[in-house]
Design an enzyme around this catalytic site. Structure first.
Site, PDB file in Angstrom:
ATOM      1  N   CYS A 215      82.188  69.444  20.386  1.00  0.00           N
ATOM      2  CA  CYS A 215      83.888  69.322  20.106  1.00  0.00           C
ATOM      3  C   CYS A 215      84.048  69.560  18.551  1.00  0.00           C
ATOM      4  O   CYS A 215      83.754  68.786  17.761  1.00  0.00           O
ATOM      5  CB  CYS A 215      84.393  68.039  20.621  1.00  0.00           C
ATOM      6  SG  CYS A 215      86.148  67.687  19.998  1.00  0.00           S
ATOM      7  N   CYS A 218      86.117  66.751  16.770  1.00  0.00           N
ATOM      8  CA  CYS A 218      85.177  65.629  16.791  1.00  0.00           C
ATOM      9  C   CYS A 218      84.343  65.706  15.461  1.00  0.00           C
ATOM     10  O   CYS A 218      84.075  64.660  14.623  1.00  0.00           O
ATOM     11  CB  CYS A 218      84.474  65.284  17.880  1.00  0.00           C
ATOM     12  SG  CYS A 218      85.544  65.218  19.209  1.00  0.00           S
TER      13      CYS A 218
END
Length: 297
Positions: A215, A218
């Site tokens: 991600c 993230c």
């Protein structure tokens, strides 16, 4: 933010790149446009990677230099042996080319990371060095440089192409962080144990960073999480869990109604008192202070 359903609906044919338009990417060099051997550099040209040490296990002692922890591999056998010997440590491989100015530009960042991240192994592959390094690049799906691939336990866990120094540092921190103030959680039992440790008056606010392995947001926010874990260590415990690490982690995400990542759960005295969804540094700090009871005006 990223939807969990988007990441898990199908397995991508190749790992995605999350970098913004970047000069490193806009002028990436193709490795396989020509198989002709290049003429040696003129005396005025500096070697591209003058101090990268060989990863062979011979008796000759590697030269001592500021980038002695960056190991250059010259064959497929050397490459596979380096991954095997690393076991579960993170291995970061830079695929470069002798004629690539962007490979030259990003290499000092790799050198600096190798000096500061002692728990990460760094390898260098010059893709146009020989027929064997070209074959290695083909095997690993690398056709443009600079290209960075991350391995753990012989498994490719992440790769990026044409990124700049800031994103490279963030990627290394995200995938190789073992010793910072952020507690690494790998199952529901780990979460429950951490929550139990921080119950009662003496307990701290727990900030649980929930994300996914591949991600982009993230990865982007994680350096901020590390800095906050150090500056707020007296009052806050920071922890991280990747929901797609195993079934136990994914079940925990479902039970916590986490549908987008990164999601930060704020846990006080055994109870979830709030959450923040996003990767904004200022917003995250504001939410942490709010759940600590600090009034923000």
């Amino acid at each position: 933010m990223a939807s969990i359903a988007t990441f898990l609906s199908k397995i991508p044919s190749s790992l995605p790149s999350f970098s913004k338009p970047d000069p490193y990417l806009s002028s990436s060099t193709f490795l396989f446009l020509s198989t002709k051997k290049r003429s040696p550099p003129s005396p005025r040209q500096l070697p591209l990677f003058p101090r990268a040490t060989a990863a062979t296990s011979g008796t000759q002692k590697p030269p001592v230099g500021r980038d002695e922890r960056v190991h250059q591999v010259h064959t497929i056998d050397e490459f596979d042996a380096a991954l095997r010997s690393a076991k579960n440590k993170l291995v970061v491989v830079e695929y470069a080319a002798s004629h690539s100015p962007n490979s030259r530009r990003i290499y000092p960042c790799i050198v600096e990371l190798s000096r500061t991240c002692s728990d990460v192994n760094f390898l260098l592959v010059i893709g146009d060095e020989s027929d064997e390094t070209r074959e290695l690049c083909r095997r690993e799906g690398v056709d443009k440089v600079p290209h960075f691939t991350f391995y753990k336990g012989m498994e490719k866990v992440h790769e990026e192409e044409g990124i700049g120094p800031d994103q490279l540092v963030g990627d290394v921190l995200y995938y190789g962080d073992n010793h910072s103030g952020v507690v690494q959680l790998h199952c529901r039992e780990d979460v429950e144990a951490l929550i139990d440790e921080n119950r009662g008056k003496e307990g701290k606010l727990v900030v649980l960073d929930v994300g996914l392995k591949h991600c982009g947001p993230c990865v982007k926010v994680y350096p901020t999480v590390i800095k906050l874990s150090r500056s707020m260590a007296d009052a806050v415990v920071f922890a991280r869990m990747n929901g797609d690490e195993n079934d136990s982690c994914m079940e925990f995400l479902k039970d916590m109604d986490v549908v987008e990542v990164p999601t930060f759960l704020f846990i006080s005295d055994g109870k979830i008192c709030g959450r923040y969804v996003g990767s904004g540094k200022g917003e995250l700090i504001g939410e942490i202070l709010r759940y600590q009871g600090v009034r923000i005006t």
